[in-house]
Design a protein around this motif. Structure first.
Motif, short mmCIF file in Angstrom:
data_model
loop_
_atom_site.label_atom_id
_atom_site.label_comp_id
_atom_site.label_asym_id
_atom_site.label_seq_id
_atom_site.Cartn_x
_atom_site.Cartn_y
_atom_site.Cartn_z
N SER A 1 0.83 -1.29 0.10
CA SER A 1 -0.22 0.25 0.14
C SER A 1 1.04 1.58 -0.33
O SER A 1 -0.02 2.56 0.18
CB SER A 1 -0.58 0.44 1.33
N ASN A 2 2.43 0.95 0.16
CA ASN A 2 3.25 2.91 0.14
C ASN A 2 3.68 2.42 -0.94
O ASN A 2 3.98 1.49 -2.17
CB ASN A 2 3.76 2.76 0.85
N ARG A 3 3.95 3.95 -1.82
CA ARG A 3 5.80 4.33 -2.58
C ARG A 3 6.59 3.46 -1.84
O ARG A 3 7.20 3.78 -1.06
CB ARG A 3 5.53 5.41 -2.74
N MET A 4 6.85 2.35 -3.43
CA MET A 4 8.60 2.63 -2.60
C MET A 4 9.52 3.03 -3.66
O MET A 4 8.96 3.58 -5.00
CB MET A 4 8.30 1.00 -2.89
N THR B 1 4.28 3.24 -8.23
CA THR B 1 3.46 3.28 -6.89
C THR B 1 2.55 2.42 -6.40
O THR B 1 3.56 1.06 -7.33
CB THR B 1 2.62 4.25 -6.93
N PRO B 2 2.27 1.88 -5.70
CA PRO B 2 1.03 0.25 -5.63
C PRO B 2 0.56 0.47 -6.48
O PRO B 2 0.42 -0.66 -7.30
CB PRO B 2 0.10 0.59 -4.76
N GLY B 3 0.57 1.16 -7.61
CA GLY B 3 -0.67 1.06 -8.69
C GLY B 3 0.52 0.13 -10.09
O GLY B 3 -0.03 0.23 -11.41
N GLY B 4 1.46 0.66 -9.70
CA GLY B 4 3.26 0.70 -10.65
C GLY B 4 2.69 1.67 -11.82
O GLY B 4 3.52 1.71 -12.64
N THR B 5 2.27 2.66 -11.21
CA THR B 5 3.04 4.06 -12.04
C THR B 5 4.73 3.88 -11.35
O THR B 5 5.02 4.49 -10.36
CB THR B 5 2.16 5.89 -11.54
N HIS C 1 7.56 5.23 1.52
CA HIS C 1 6.77 6.13 2.06
C HIS C 1 5.58 5.52 3.16
O HIS C 1 4.74 5.15 1.98
CB HIS C 1 6.67 7.14 1.20
N VAL C 2 5.49 6.02 3.60
CA VAL C 2 4.38 5.39 4.60
C VAL C 2 4.43 6.70 5.24
O VAL C 2 4.38 7.53 6.47
CB VAL C 2 5.03 4.22 5.72
#
Length: 115
Positions: A31-34, A52-56, A98-99
């Motif tokens: 659920s977090n951006r890596m 992003t979690p969605g793959g962006t 980034h949490v």
């Protein structure tokens, strides 16, 4: 606990490739951006790539077209495929999560590109 364990760094010649891996805690990965950041000796830590979690994905201009960030949700792992490496890519590479309001960092892995 939030844990980020980076691996895959090493010594490579100019034009070579490396793949960095960051194994993240289940609690934060999905659920977090890596991202991957790097810090060369005597310089600031700069963003290399994020996902992003969605793959962006987002890339620094200096690595665009050469590096690819990806994530494997089943393995809770983010990767950085680095191709066409150049001496200026030499740095310690840090995995980032980034949490909320916070940033969590892995231990860093050294990438050295010889000329």
């Amino acid at each position: 606990q939030v844990q980020l364990v980076a691996s895959g760094g090493g010594l490579v010649q100019t034009g070579g490739s490396l793949r960095l891996s960051c194994a993240a805690s289940r609690s934060i990965f999905s659920s977090n951006r890596m991202g991957w950041y790097r810090q060369a000796t005597g310089k600031q830590r700069d963003m290399v790539a994020t996902i992003t979690p969605g793959g962006t994905t987002n890339y620094a201009d200096s690595v665009k077209g050469r590096f690819t960030i990806s994530r494997d949700n089943a393995k809770n792992t983010v990767y950085l495929q680095m191709n066409s490496l150049q001496p200026e890519d030499t740095a310690v590479y840090y995995c980032n999560a980034h949490v909320g309001w916070s940033d969590y960092w892995g231990q860093g892995t050294q990438v050295t590109v010889s000329s």
